[in-house]
Design an enzyme around this catalytic site. Structure first.
Site, PDB file in Angstrom:
ATOM      1  N   ASP A 180       7.092   2.828  -8.367  1.00  0.00           N
ATOM      2  CA  ASP A 180       7.114   2.248  -7.028  1.00  0.00           C
ATOM      3  C   ASP A 180       8.309   1.303  -6.960  1.00  0.00           C
ATOM      4  O   ASP A 180       9.183   1.336  -7.828  1.00  0.00           O
ATOM      5  CB  ASP A 180       5.782   1.573  -6.670  1.00  0.00           C
ATOM      6  CG  ASP A 180       5.411   0.417  -7.595  1.00  0.00           C
ATOM      7  OD1 ASP A 180       6.294  -0.108  -8.297  1.00  0.00           O
ATOM      8  OD2 ASP A 180       4.218   0.035  -7.626  1.00  0.00           O
ATOM      9  N   SER A 182       1.358  -7.365 -14.171  1.00  0.00           N
ATOM     10  CA  SER A 182       1.208  -5.939 -13.856  1.00  0.00           C
ATOM     11  C   SER A 182       1.952  -5.029 -14.810  1.00  0.00           C
ATOM     12  O   SER A 182       1.653  -3.839 -14.892  1.00  0.00           O
ATOM     13  CB  SER A 182       1.677  -5.654 -12.426  1.00  0.00           C
ATOM     14  OG  SER A 182       3.047  -5.996 -12.276  1.00  0.00           O
ATOM     15  N   HIS A 226       7.686  -1.252 -10.205  1.00  0.00           N
ATOM     16  CA  HIS A 226       7.178  -0.908 -11.532  1.00  0.00           C
ATOM     17  C   HIS A 226       7.776   0.394 -12.064  1.00  0.00           C
ATOM     18  O   HIS A 226       7.998   1.337 -11.309  1.00  0.00           O
ATOM     19  CB  HIS A 226       5.648  -0.776 -11.486  1.00  0.00           C
ATOM     20  CG  HIS A 226       4.966  -2.008 -10.985  1.00  0.00           C
ATOM     21  ND1 HIS A 226       4.584  -2.146  -9.663  1.00  0.00           N
ATOM     22  CD2 HIS A 226       4.605  -3.155 -11.628  1.00  0.00           C
ATOM     23  CE1 HIS A 226       4.018  -3.345  -9.507  1.00  0.00           C
ATOM     24  NE2 HIS A 226       4.016  -3.966 -10.678  1.00  0.00           N
TER      25      HIS A 226
END
Length: 351
Positions: free
Chosen positions: A326, A35, A329
């Protein structure tokens, strides 16, 4: 205050210098990983590990969610632009793009994956071996479109960005029992991952990759999610996780040296982002941030993915004030700072 302004002047100078670069040494940016570099592949697979909804992407070029786990752009985008290519790197599974688009940049990364195939099973995402299969398919299409000679040149001269490993520890080894039963300690699991990493790099070398940047573990004990559950230490960084990150990164660095010695024409750099991220987390105000303990989305302590409720009244109004978007991340601003650092320190040799 003086240090802050000096740093920002330095970063702006880097951005200007590399943004106007037209050396043409790197015709394409090709991305593998998780990610930290997924530009939207998980949008097109049946998984819960996705971010194709608001508030994700609210600060992106068009203000829409893209599948990037960020409020805006992420490192491959900034690096691509700095190399004089497009300001975004498209996801390979996105049907809005074709092989002409992918010629100058393509992303095979999948949020939630790792070196370990068992890690990708946690959230039913694309395992690393499948990312390589997509890369092989990409090569076929590239040769069909451009011809053998031109396609091989693109593949040979492209800069390959690899960012992966955090999920192997936080989503797999420390969360599920199987690997802990199989390996007596985390050091043995690290060695297992290094073997997998070596196999991966040798495979893409055999497929034509020559210029590779690998970024492994951040100070993962300082991620907001880990701090939120670290009640005993008053929500400080989980130093045990940071120690593991440092140990694994050291082993990966030694692997980079080994592969550079073993493989003819191979140019691999250990683009270690641990130190710059730790500096940002421990001295956020020096980089223009106000908060490094929580993310912008929701309460910032536990939310990521679908838990980043678009209706949450707690989501911050200005993500530029936050190190993290978040609970897992970085924000777009953090990604830009880290990207500029990696370009200046490790990737400039490819320009």
């Amino acid at each position: 205050m003086v240090k802050m302004y000096t740093l920002w002047f330095f970063l702006i100078e880097i951005i200007i210098h590399f943004s106007i670069s037209s050396s043409g040494k790197v015709p394409s940016i090709i991305v593998f990983g998780d990610s930290s570099v997924d530009t939207g592949n998980n949008n097109f697979i049946p998984t819960m590990a996705r971010s194709d909804f608001k508030p994700y992407g609210r600060d992106f070029l068009n203000g829409n969610p893209t599948g990037r786990f960020s409020n805006g752009r992420i490192p491959p985008d900034f690096i691509s632009e700095a190399f004089g290519l497009r300001p975004i790197v498209p996801a390979y599974l996105d049907p809005a793009y074709n092989i002409s688009d992918f010629a100058s940049g393509v992303c095979f990364a999948s949020a939630g994956t790792g070196f370990d195939n068992a890690t990708s099973n946690v959230a039913d995402v694309i395992p690393l071996w499948k990312e390589v299969e997509y890369y092989k398919d990409y090569q076929i299409k590239l040769r069909a479109h451009f011809g053998e000679e031109k396609a091989n040149e693109i593949l040979r001269e492209a800069l390959y960005l690899v960012s992966i490993g955090t999920n192997d520890f936080l989503e797999n080894y420390y969360t599920l029992p199987e690997r802990r039963y199989e390996f007596n300690n985390v050091e043995q699991y690290e060695d297992f991952l290094i073997i997998l990493a070596e196999n991966f790099f040798r495979e893409i070398y055999d497929l034509g990759a020559r210029k590779i940047s690998v970024t492994a573990l951040p100070p993962m004990g300082c991620l907001p999610l880990e701090r939120a559950i670290n009640v005993i230490d008053y929500h400080g960084c989980v130093e045990g996780y940071n120690d593991v990150a440092l140990e694994f990164n050291g082993k990966l660095g030694r692997l980079v040296t080994k592969l550079n010695n073993d493989l003819f024409g191979f140019q691999m750099v250990d683009a270690n982002a641990y130190d710059i991220l730790l500096q940002i987390v421990t001295h956020p105000s020096s980089f223009g941030f106000e908060d490094a303990r929580v993310g912008c989305c929701g309460t910032g302590r536990f939310e990521m993915g679908f838990f980043c409720d678009p209706q949450s009244p707690f989501t911050c109004k200005d993500a530029n004030k936050y190190v993290f978007w978040d609970a897992f991340h970085p924000s777009e601003k953090t990604s830009q700072i880290v990207s500029n650092y990696l370009i200046q320190k490790y990737l400039a040799k490819f320009l």
